[in-house]
Design a protein around this motif. Structure first.
Motif, PDB file in Angstrom:
ATOM      1  N   ARG A  11       0.833  -1.212   0.000  1.00  0.00           N
ATOM      2  CA  ARG A  11       0.000   0.000   0.000  1.00  0.00           C
ATOM      3  C   ARG A  11       0.869   1.264   0.000  1.00  0.00           C
ATOM      4  O   ARG A  11       0.578   2.229  -0.725  1.00  0.00           O
ATOM      5  CB  ARG A  11      -0.918   0.008   1.217  1.00  0.00           C
ATOM      6  CG  ARG A  11      -2.032  -1.025   1.193  1.00  0.00           C
ATOM      7  CD  ARG A  11      -2.861  -0.942   2.464  1.00  0.00           C
ATOM      8  NE  ARG A  11      -3.873  -1.987   2.504  1.00  0.00           N
ATOM      9  CZ  ARG A  11      -5.078  -1.865   1.944  1.00  0.00           C
ATOM     10  NH1 ARG A  11      -5.397  -0.734   1.343  1.00  0.00           N
ATOM     11  NH2 ARG A  11      -5.946  -2.845   2.012  1.00  0.00           N
ATOM     12  N   ALA A  15       0.853   4.130  -2.912  1.00  0.00           N
ATOM     13  CA  ALA A  15       0.533   5.520  -2.601  1.00  0.00           C
ATOM     14  C   ALA A  15       1.693   6.446  -2.965  1.00  0.00           C
ATOM     15  O   ALA A  15       1.502   7.526  -3.531  1.00  0.00           O
ATOM     16  CB  ALA A  15       0.184   5.661  -1.116  1.00  0.00           C
ATOM     17  N   LEU A  18       1.814   6.915  -6.681  1.00  0.00           N
ATOM     18  CA  LEU A  18       0.785   7.831  -7.159  1.00  0.00           C
ATOM     19  C   LEU A  18       1.195   9.280  -6.919  1.00  0.00           C
ATOM     20  O   LEU A  18       1.090  10.133  -7.817  1.00  0.00           O
ATOM     21  CB  LEU A  18      -0.543   7.528  -6.460  1.00  0.00           C
ATOM     22  CG  LEU A  18      -1.691   8.472  -6.764  1.00  0.00           C
ATOM     23  CD1 LEU A  18      -2.039   8.447  -8.245  1.00  0.00           C
ATOM     24  CD2 LEU A  18      -2.914   8.111  -5.921  1.00  0.00           C
ATOM     25  N   VAL A 288      -5.916   9.915  -1.230  1.00  0.00           N
ATOM     26  CA  VAL A 288      -5.320   8.606  -0.947  1.00  0.00           C
ATOM     27  C   VAL A 288      -5.546   8.221   0.515  1.00  0.00           C
ATOM     28  O   VAL A 288      -5.920   7.084   0.833  1.00  0.00           O
ATOM     29  CB  VAL A 288      -3.821   8.624  -1.291  1.00  0.00           C
ATOM     30  CG1 VAL A 288      -3.139   7.360  -0.789  1.00  0.00           C
ATOM     31  CG2 VAL A 288      -3.628   8.759  -2.792  1.00  0.00           C
ATOM     32  N   THR A 418      -5.843   2.510  -3.958  1.00  0.00           N
ATOM     33  CA  THR A 418      -5.033   3.591  -4.518  1.00  0.00           C
ATOM     34  C   THR A 418      -5.639   4.144  -5.796  1.00  0.00           C
ATOM     35  O   THR A 418      -5.756   5.362  -5.973  1.00  0.00           O
ATOM     36  CB  THR A 418      -3.606   3.089  -4.794  1.00  0.00           C
ATOM     37  OG1 THR A 418      -3.057   2.526  -3.589  1.00  0.00           O
ATOM     38  CG2 THR A 418      -2.715   4.216  -5.264  1.00  0.00           C
TER      39      THR A 418
END
Length: 604
Positions: A11, A15, A18, A288, A418
């Motif tokens: 995760r 994130a 992104l 997010v 995400t």
């Protein structure tokens, strides 16, 4: 414990990827960010090389993308998200204020969505509580219309009719609770229609479980049984509810534009258009984090609602064969849709006749004309050919990707969280920055996020199906993973996910239309449906047919999708124990349970 650490690390990587991708936006675009900032701050100054170099030094762009990202991340650790490149003010207070407005709007819209879903399932709940549940579903036509109405169109109609003409509620601005009603309705009604159809799809299986039959035999009230049936079905819907939470917060750009709401989605969109990188990064990071909190809360709630039955493998399957529903309706809706498209294709969508501007429907122009005198039937027909084929292709690809990724929830769950945190509008802007604008931009943007609700639905259903009694029995008989997946899990999971994909088909078309409405898709004079709505929306009060024509075709597409999803419920040999438990005989009678239905799956 090791799996949880790996999932958490996955995760964090997604994130971070992104946020870094958003941070690279100025280096991906074909325009100089310094030039954009100069025009925003002082349009009179000449963009000389010296002036642009000074702006780059001031913004920290002269050190390259890595220097910019590390500086921003270091500021976050100190509670400083930087200063806006356009206004020069602190980013964090503005983003938090926009997030507060979006959360308030999201809460109100979610309340509307839950109430709408309850109304759509009301008749099914009543029939199930009385043990008279048949194969047909309630609220199909209503939910189809609600789910297929574009949010920006609902917002425009509510603002014009309720806010301006009738004056019942304020239509523009954001100054108190009264200003949340109309945008909450515009967002909550379509979302509630989709949730209502998903819940309505699961309720018959809950009413047919042994606990419901035993409760009816003991004389419990129908209201109590119905309440427990909803509680039984909610865990399978919670992942999608979490996706709606994020979508109603960051994806409400068009509604925020119509009602002039300073929400997070609109703030992020404006920052992306202006290349205001600090605001864009802070807004994306907020989305997010919101996605992580929403999905984490829904998973905890699902486990609390399901209880130890999920751990002990003591559930029964909600997915049983059901009588066919709406067999002729999909054919009828499909023929009408084909007729509209066929009649429109025989006409010229680009022929101008300024003497026929905004003409009402007539024999010569069955759908009327637009502001340039073009035939609306021709434009709707030609737009349908592109929009429907593109939406169908995106939906099929989303179904395939969603099911495949849903089968590996440890990989897909963080990815879903995400990807869902990025609104399609922002994805379209990123695609535009890399590949340029054009007809393919909306398809790439919508396709990048369309698979997420199907993957979440697949994972949720798979989790509960693996905890059923017949799966436990089949494992005890020595069945392997491949056998369980091919003969037990997929036959139970695929039908509801396929029906969900059909219900999402109008939503895909609407997403394409929304991007066209915001000017991020096809450009004039293309007859794309989003452009039709955007071009004719200013004339909605004077010539309502100019907006109602494409909206009616979208509603027809929604009715076709809902009726086709109902028609997929065919009576077939069941592999799962139990029965619907209620036929036409009433509350006191139940048909005998066959031997094949009494035995756990896998026993031959």
């Amino acid at each position: 414990m090791r799996q949880r650490v790996a999932t958490l690390a996955w995760r964090v990587v997604l994130a971070a990827g992104l946020v870094c991708g958003v941070g690279l936006l100025p280096w991906l675009t074909r325009t100089d960010p310094a030039y954009t900032v100069l025009k925003a701050r002082s349009a009179e100054r000449e963009p000389t090389p010296e002036v642009l170099a000074g702006i780059r030094r001031q913004l920290g762009l002269d050190g390259g993308p890595l220097h910019s990202l590390t500086g921003w991340l270091g500021g976050l650790l100190r509670g400083d998200a930087g200063q806006s490149w356009i206004s020069g003010g602190d980013v964090l207070p503005d983003v938090l204020q926009a997030l507060g407005a979006s959360l308030l709007l999201m809460g109100a819209a979610l309340l509307v969505a839950v109430l709408t879903a309850g109304l759509i399932c009301l008749r099914t709940l009543r029939l199930g509580a009385r043990r008279r549940l048949g194969g047909r579903r309630a609220g199909g036509g209503v939910s189809a219309v609600l789910a297929s109405l574009p949010e920006f169109l609902v917002a425009s109609v509510l603002a014009t009719v309720v806010g301006v003409q009738l004056g019942w509620l304020p239509a523009l601005g954001w100054y108190g609770p009264q200003w949340t009603v109309l945008p909450a309705l515009a967002l909550g009604l379509p979302a509630g229609a989709v949730l209502g159809r998903l819940l309505d799809d699961l309720l018959p299986g809950a009413f047919g479980e042994p606990w419901a039959l035993a409760a009816a035999a003991r004389g419990l009230t129908g209201r109590s049984i119905a309440r427990q049936a909803v509680r039984r079905c909610v865990p399978a819907l919670l992942p999608n509810l979490g996706l709606f939470v994020v979508g109603l917060t960051g994806g409400a750009v068009a509604v925020e534009q119509v009602f002039d709401i300073p929400g997070l989605g609109r703030t992020t969109l404006q920052a992306a258009l202006a290349q205001d990188l600090p605001v864009l990064q802070a807004g994306t990071l907020a989305l997010v984090l919101l996605a992580a909190l929403a999905t984490g809360a829904t998973r905890v709630a699902a486990r609390l609602l399901t209880g130890p039955a999920l751990r002990d493998g003591a559930l029964s399957s909600l997915h049983r064969p059901a009588p066919p529903a709406g067999g002729l309706l999909p054919l009828l809706y499909g023929l009408v849709l084909l007729a509209v498209a066929g009649l429109g294709l025989t006409r010229d969508p680009l022929a101008l006749d300024t003497g026929q501007r905004l003409r009402a429907p007539s024999l010569d122009h069955p759908f009327g004309t637009d502001a340039l005198g073009r035939d609306l039937l021709a434009r709707v027909g030609h737009g349908a050919l592109d929009t429907l084929l593109l939406a169908a292709a995106i939906s099929a690809a989303a179904l395939l990707v969603g099911v495949l990724l849903g089968l590996v929830p440890r990989v897909s769950a963080p990815l879903v969280d995400t990807v869902n945190a990025v609104p399609p509008v922002l994805v379209a802007l990123l695609v535009t920055a890399v590949a340029g604008s054009g007809a393919a931009t909306p398809a790439l943007a919508v396709g990048a996020v369309a698979w997420t609700p199907l993957a979440a639905h697949t994972s949720a259903l798979l989790l509960q199906e693996r905890a059923t009694l017949h799966i436990t029995a089949t494992k005890g008989l020595g069945a392997g993973r491949v056998h369980l997946l091919r003969y037990e899990l997929l036959p139970a999971v695929l039908p509801p996910v396929l029906r969900h994909a059909l219900l999402r088909l109008p939503g895909v078309a609407l997403a394409l239309a929304s991007l066209g409405f915001l000017g991020l898709g096809a450009q004039p004079p293309s007859p794309e449906w989003g452009l039709l709505l955007a071009e004719n929306q200013p004339y909605a009060e004077r010539a309502p047919w100019a907006v109602l024509a494409p909206a009616a075709v979208l509603a027809l597409l929604g009715a076709l999708a809902v009726s086709a999803a109902g028609a997929l419920r065919r009576r077939s040999p069941g592999r799962h124990p139990g029965t619907t438990g209620a036929g036409k005989s009433g509350a006191g009678e139940r048909r005998p349970v066959a031997r094949a239905e009494r035995e756990p799956a896998g026993v031959r």
